[in-house]
Design a protein around this motif. Structure first.
Motif, PDB file in Angstrom:
ATOM      1  N   ARG A 119       0.822  -1.207   0.000  1.00  0.00           N
ATOM      2  CA  ARG A 119       0.000   0.000   0.000  1.00  0.00           C
ATOM      3  C   ARG A 119       0.858   1.260   0.000  1.00  0.00           C
ATOM      4  O   ARG A 119       0.566   2.234  -0.695  1.00  0.00           O
ATOM      5  N   ALA A 155      -6.078 -10.695  -0.454  1.00  0.00           N
ATOM      6  CA  ALA A 155      -7.030  -9.594  -0.576  1.00  0.00           C
ATOM      7  C   ALA A 155      -6.345  -8.302  -0.995  1.00  0.00           C
ATOM      8  O   ALA A 155      -6.838  -7.563  -1.864  1.00  0.00           O
ATOM      9  N   VAL A 156      -5.193  -8.007  -0.393  1.00  0.00           N
ATOM     10  CA  VAL A 156      -4.480  -6.778  -0.730  1.00  0.00           C
ATOM     11  C   VAL A 156      -3.939  -6.840  -2.155  1.00  0.00           C
ATOM     12  O   VAL A 156      -4.030  -5.864  -2.914  1.00  0.00           O
ATOM     13  N   ARG A 158      -5.114  -8.502  -4.631  1.00  0.00           N
ATOM     14  CA  ARG A 158      -6.246  -8.377  -5.558  1.00  0.00           C
ATOM     15  C   ARG A 158      -6.679  -6.907  -5.662  1.00  0.00           C
ATOM     16  O   ARG A 158      -6.935  -6.395  -6.749  1.00  0.00           O
ATOM     17  N   GLN A 159      -6.720  -6.242  -4.535  1.00  0.00           N
ATOM     18  CA  GLN A 159      -7.154  -4.844  -4.515  1.00  0.00           C
ATOM     19  C   GLN A 159      -6.147  -3.930  -5.206  1.00  0.00           C
ATOM     20  O   GLN A 159      -6.533  -2.990  -5.916  1.00  0.00           O
ATOM     21  N   GLU A 160      -4.854  -4.217  -5.011  1.00  0.00           N
ATOM     22  CA  GLU A 160      -3.809  -3.320  -5.514  1.00  0.00           C
ATOM     23  C   GLU A 160      -3.258  -3.728  -6.883  1.00  0.00           C
ATOM     24  O   GLU A 160      -2.373  -3.058  -7.421  1.00  0.00           O
TER      25      GLU A 160
END
Length: 355
Positions: A119, A155-156, A158-160
């Motif tokens: 992130r 999850a991260v 996939r999101q990023e």
């Protein structure tokens, strides 16, 4: 002629290699004995059906020349020079030059903080293309990432928009119960690309492994110029492996080496504990990750240890950038028989006490 050559008088715990007498020379010859001409011609781009089907997911599997080859291919396909690639810390040190060959910026990101690192880097405007890790019976630690952290990473990523490269080469060398679910399994595919190998379970000289990825990535692999020209990777060995797995030879062999390596792990861990160390017993893989006593560094200990006739890999080599691991050493229990492992632990203890 071979990657490993022993040094006179040194019991070398550096090498993550199979014990030579556990290599299935006769079993492999038997699997090869009845192959016909099709094993010696050009093969299918993704690999022979016999092997793809035995691996369980033909449409999402591509046969490679081992896990290192798979990592090189994935890096070629999914990164551009200048991209950021993250590597777990500590992790398999020989992955670093493979990743750097592509001209990426390689940064370390310990698995338990990787989500935050991704992130932060993305917020700075830089592209994080890949995250590389060995989450199951990892090299060098022997540890496995807990399921909650596996799910958070997925999850991260996939999101990023980050691809996780899961090096899963030690999965079948489990000694204390089943291995945890792979990231590939938990994610159901993307954003994970999984690397598998027969180097640890059967023999590294086969140079045979595979990639699990979504069909779009598998299609891109099959269309690479050298694959299109050459008709698949390591075709004859892949066909032989398909036979070896189909007739039960693979399963019998893995059961045998699992038992042998479990016993070798127990010998080395017991000897280390008896001589000087508090050490974790890894639930799988080939390595013990040893923390040295206060005031002892791996780099200072290594020459003293080799004077005593034992060697190891200093922990500092398993961090992609920056300091880390100065008080750690990696010890392999795979390559040496039990009596040599006991003597190696005694010699290491003598070197530590001599400092």
């Amino acid at each position: 002629m071979i990657q490993f050559e022993g040094r006179a008088g040194i019991l070398d715990l550096s090498w993550g290699h199979p014990r030579p007498d556990l290599l299935p020379v006769h079993e492999w010859a038997a699997a090869s004995a009845h192959l016909d001409w099709r094993a010696l011609t050009y093969g299918a781009a993704a690999g022979p059906d016999s092997l793809l089907e035995s691996l369980g997911d033909p449409g999402r599997t591509f046969v490679t020349g081992g896990a290192s080859h798979g990592l090189a291919l994935v890096t070629q396909l999914l990164t551009n020079p200048g991209d950021v690639v993250l590597a777990d810390a500590p992790t398999y040190h020989l992955a670093f030059p493979i990743l750097r060959d592509r001209g990426v910026t390689l940064l370390q990101a310990p698995a338990d903080t990787a989500a935050a690192v991704i992130r932060d880097i993305r917020a700075s405007g830089r592209r994080v293309a890949l995250l590389y890790l060995v989450p199951t019976f990892g090299n060098p630690t022997g540890r496995s990432l807990p399921e909650d952290q596996r799910r958070e990473l997925i999850a991260v990523a996939r999101q990023e928009g980050v691809t996780i490269v899961e090096d899963d080469t030690y999965r079948e060398l489990n000694y204390d119960g089943p291995a945890p679910a792979s990231l590939w399994e938990l994610a159901g595919g993307a954003p994970v690309v999984r690397l598998g190998s027969f180097a640890k379970t059967v023999a590294p000289g086969l140079r045979l492994g595979w990639i699990n990825a979504e069909p779009e990535i598998i299609g891109r692999l099959t269309r690479l110029g050298y694959v299109h020209s050459g008709g698949g990777v390591n075709h004859t060995t892949a066909v032989t492996m398909g036979t070896f797995r189909a007739d039960g030879g693979y399963q019998r062999h893995v059961a045998r080496v699992r038992s042998e390596y479990r016993a070798q792990r127990d010998v080395l861990v017991s000897a280390l504990r008896a001589d000087f160390a508090t050490v974790e017993s890894p639930a799988g893989g080939w390595f013990v990750w040893l923390r040295l006593p206060d005031g002892v560094t791996a780099d200072a200990l290594l020459p003293l240890a080799e004077e005593r006739g034992v060697s190891f890999v200093p922990g500092t080599r398993f961090w992609a950038d920056g300091p880390g691991g100065a008080d750690r050493i990696r010890l392999s229990f795979s390559h040496l028989p039990a009596d040599d492992l006991r003597r190696a632990a005694e010699r290491l203890a003598a070197a530590v006490h001599r400092r």
